[in-house]
Design an enzyme around this catalytic site. Structure first.
Site, PDB file in Angstrom:
ATOM      1  N   GLY A  43       0.492  -1.149  -0.249  1.00  0.00           N
ATOM      2  CA  GLY A  43      -0.322  -0.116   0.280  1.00  0.00           C
ATOM      3  C   GLY A  43       0.792   1.238  -0.056  1.00  0.00           C
ATOM      4  O   GLY A  43       0.449   1.710  -0.231  1.00  0.00           O
ATOM      5  N   THR A  44       1.705   1.612   1.072  1.00  0.00           N
ATOM      6  CA  THR A  44       2.825   2.729   0.636  1.00  0.00           C
ATOM      7  C   THR A  44       3.318   2.706  -0.495  1.00  0.00           C
ATOM      8  O   THR A  44       3.779   3.671  -1.157  1.00  0.00           O
ATOM      9  CB  THR A  44       4.125   1.861   1.854  1.00  0.00           C
ATOM     10  OG1 THR A  44       3.104   1.642   3.278  1.00  0.00           O
ATOM     11  CG2 THR A  44       4.744   3.645   1.966  1.00  0.00           C
TER      12      THR A  44
ATOM     13  N   ASN B 120      -7.284   5.062   9.100  1.00  0.00           N
ATOM     14  CA  ASN B 120      -6.824   4.165  10.036  1.00  0.00           C
ATOM     15  C   ASN B 120      -6.370   3.796  11.544  1.00  0.00           C
ATOM     16  O   ASN B 120      -7.229   3.215  12.197  1.00  0.00           O
ATOM     17  CB  ASN B 120      -5.320   3.494  10.119  1.00  0.00           C
ATOM     18  CG  ASN B 120      -4.652   4.374   9.574  1.00  0.00           C
ATOM     19  OD1 ASN B 120      -4.480   5.431   8.931  1.00  0.00           O
ATOM     20  ND2 ASN B 120      -3.515   4.212  10.145  1.00  0.00           N
TER      21      ASN B 120
ATOM     22  N   HIS C 246      -3.013  -7.442   2.125  1.00  0.00           N
ATOM     23  CA  HIS C 246      -1.898  -7.580   3.784  1.00  0.00           C
ATOM     24  C   HIS C 246      -3.337  -7.089   5.014  1.00  0.00           C
ATOM     25  O   HIS C 246      -3.402  -7.662   5.800  1.00  0.00           O
ATOM     26  CB  HIS C 246      -1.077  -7.960   4.079  1.00  0.00           C
ATOM     27  CG  HIS C 246       0.069  -6.920   4.437  1.00  0.00           C
ATOM     28  ND1 HIS C 246      -0.593  -5.665   5.783  1.00  0.00           N
ATOM     29  CD2 HIS C 246       0.209  -4.935   4.571  1.00  0.00           C
ATOM     30  CE1 HIS C 246      -0.308  -5.249   6.654  1.00  0.00           C
ATOM     31  NE2 HIS C 246      -0.143  -4.832   5.524  1.00  0.00           N
TER      32      HIS C 246
ATOM     33  N   CYS D  68       2.348   1.509  12.741  1.00  0.00           N
ATOM     34  CA  CYS D  68       3.872   2.155  13.223  1.00  0.00           C
ATOM     35  C   CYS D  68       4.210   2.592  14.145  1.00  0.00           C
ATOM     36  O   CYS D  68       5.140   3.094  13.937  1.00  0.00           O
ATOM     37  CB  CYS D  68       3.323   2.973  12.199  1.00  0.00           C
ATOM     38  SG  CYS D  68       2.974   2.649  10.706  1.00  0.00           S
TER      39      CYS D  68
HETATM   40  C1  LIG Z   1      -1.576  -0.337   6.164  1.00  0.00           C
HETATM   41  C2  LIG Z   1      -2.049   1.248   5.579  1.00  0.00           C
HETATM   42  C3  LIG Z   1      -0.820   1.608   4.727  1.00  0.00           C
HETATM   43  C4  LIG Z   1       0.127   0.882   4.448  1.00  0.00           C
HETATM   44  O1  LIG Z   1      -0.504  -0.197   3.017  1.00  0.00           O
HETATM   45  P1  LIG Z   1       1.064  -1.383   3.891  1.00  0.00           P
HETATM   46  O2  LIG Z   1       1.017  -2.426   2.288  1.00  0.00           O
HETATM   47  O3  LIG Z   1       1.399  -1.793   4.790  1.00  0.00           O
HETATM   48  O4  LIG Z   1       2.372  -0.726   3.323  1.00  0.00           O
HETATM   49  C5  LIG Z   1      -1.514   2.445   4.202  1.00  0.00           C
HETATM   50  N1  LIG Z   1      -2.250   3.777   4.175  1.00  0.00           N
HETATM   51  C6  LIG Z   1      -2.980   2.477   5.429  1.00  0.00           C
HETATM   52  C7  LIG Z   1      -4.265   3.329   5.279  1.00  0.00           C
HETATM   53  C8  LIG Z   1      -2.740   1.965   5.774  1.00  0.00           C
HETATM   54  O5  LIG Z   1      -3.922   1.409   6.809  1.00  0.00           O
END
Ligand SMILES: *Cc1c(COP(=O)(O)O)cnc(C)c1O
Length: 389
Positions: free
Chosen positions: A73-74, A155, A205, A329
């Protein structure tokens, strides 16, 4: 694992669904070909990726060619923000970024880096729940706005944004809209035309797929440059040999999530509301963070005055409850949450945060046991903090 242990941290990550794992396994071994190879090994891997891409496009109501697989996601957030901002600057001299102040670090820190590179970064105001009002987007958007970025679901506090209304405003101003839909994907519609977004980020994930695979929707015609240089995989947007098993897993996980949505959403809302009511009744001075109703079906978040969030997490862990203070985090980070401060919580309240995020494995029995245990744990921690006389 202790069967009495309750996993209440589904916003941090989810377990891989057994059916998803089963579909992934052949692509580690028998079906190991490089999708770029001409021979039959390559063709079979390429076919699997192509099917996964169509599946994801189907869930988003997009074209397969608008789906880019990334590492997480990052990375999807980074490509969307950097790629769109730089293309908008090159193409129309646009230099203004309009961003919600309660975004995940993947957006927040990318925006800060773009600011260092000369972009004019403006944070939109949010209400005390963390919502961006579509009217303020309409007020602040400018002809030189390079992009707007507003998360679908928060989140830390679970609050939902009216992305579709914001999308209409951005579209009529001809400004690209990015949404981080990582938390929303399991529970909400991802129809990109309804949402009116130009780019959208997902992470497998968070919806019972594997870690280390992300999706970026990229609307055709939205200028967007790649971050990495290399081969022409993923339409050149994300070079590097594709992770076939994870791509196959991500697609099937998203299919399962949408199949289960009609049953899981009402079930989790009932559990969530029972938990929220029970905590607010059972713990003196407990406060809900985030919106009371416009929130993720699985998400409950609180602050407790006179409590150290990290001590609370450790104590709950001993009692068999895996929770979080907000964002994964922040584990071990004694800084009060940036998001809670933005929502108007003072430092001492922001340090006493608890996030309970439910999922497929959770039962009413676990919620009730939690409601039994939490008030005692909080009373004990508060007593320990009283100076002894
Ligand atoms: C977990 C998360 C991410 C990052 O996703 P990763 O796959 O862990 O890099 C980005 N944005 C939000 C809102 C998240 O909850």
């Amino acid at each position: 694992m202790n069967p009495d242990r309750a996993y209440f941290d589904h916003s941090a990550t989810t377990p891989v669904d057994p059916g998803v794992l089963e579909r992934m396994i052949p692509y580690f071994s028998e079906e190991f070909g490089n999708p770029s190879s001409v021979h039959v090994f390559g063709q079979r891997a390429e076919a699997a990726i192509s099917e996964a891409r169509s599946t994801i496009a189907g869930a988003l109501g997009s074209q397969p060619g608008e789906i880019v697989f990334t590492a997480n996601g990052t990375e999807s957030d980074n490509i969307a923000l950097r790629g769109t901002a730089k293309a908008a600057r090159a193409k129309r001299g646009a230099n203004h970024l309009l961003i919600s102040p309660v975004e995940h670090e993947a957006i927040h820190k990318t925006a800060a880096l773009l600011q260092e590179e000369g972009f004019d970064l403006e944070f939109l105001p949010v209400d005390s729940f963390g919502r961006v009002s579509p009217d303020t987007v309409a007020d602040r958007i400018r002809p030189d706005t390079a992009l707007v970025s507003i998360m679908y679901a928060n989140n830390e506090v679970g609050t939902l944004n009216s992305i579709a209304s914001i999308g209409r405003i951005c579209n009529s101003a001809d400004v690209p809209l990015h949404t981080d839909a990582v938390q929303a994907a399991t529970y909400l519609s991802l129809d990109v035309d309804h949402l009116g977004v130009d780019t959208l980020a997902l992470s497998a994930h968070k919806f019972y797929g594997p870690k280390g695979i992300g999706v970026l929707f990229h609307r055709r015609g939205t200028p967007l440059g790649p971050l990495l240089a290399g081969g022409d995989q993923e339409h050149g947007m994300r070079p590097g040999t594709e992770n076939t098993p994870f791509i196959v897993g991500a697609a099937y996980a998203l299919t399962l999530a949408s199949e289960k949505r009609d049953r899981e959403v009402p079930r989790l809302i009932a559990l969530r509301d029972r938990l929220i009511e029970g905590v607010l009744e059972g713990v003196p001075d407990a406060r809900l963070t985030g919106h009371p109703s416009e929130r993720l079906p699985n998400h409950a978040s609180f602050v407790f005055p006179g409590i150290d969030g990290n001590q609370l997490l450790a104590a709950l862990d001993l009692e068999g409850f895996a929770c979080s203070s907000g964002s994964a985090c922040k584990t071990g980070d004694p800084e009060p949450s940036r998001v809670l401060r933005q929502l108007g919580f003072g430092d001492s309240l922001a340090l006493g945060a608890l996030r309970v995020t439910l999922g497929r494995s959770n039962t009413i029995g676990q919620v009730d046991r939690f409601l039994d245990v939490l008030p005692t744990v909080i009373a004990r921690l508060r007593l320990q903090r009283q100076p002894t006389s």
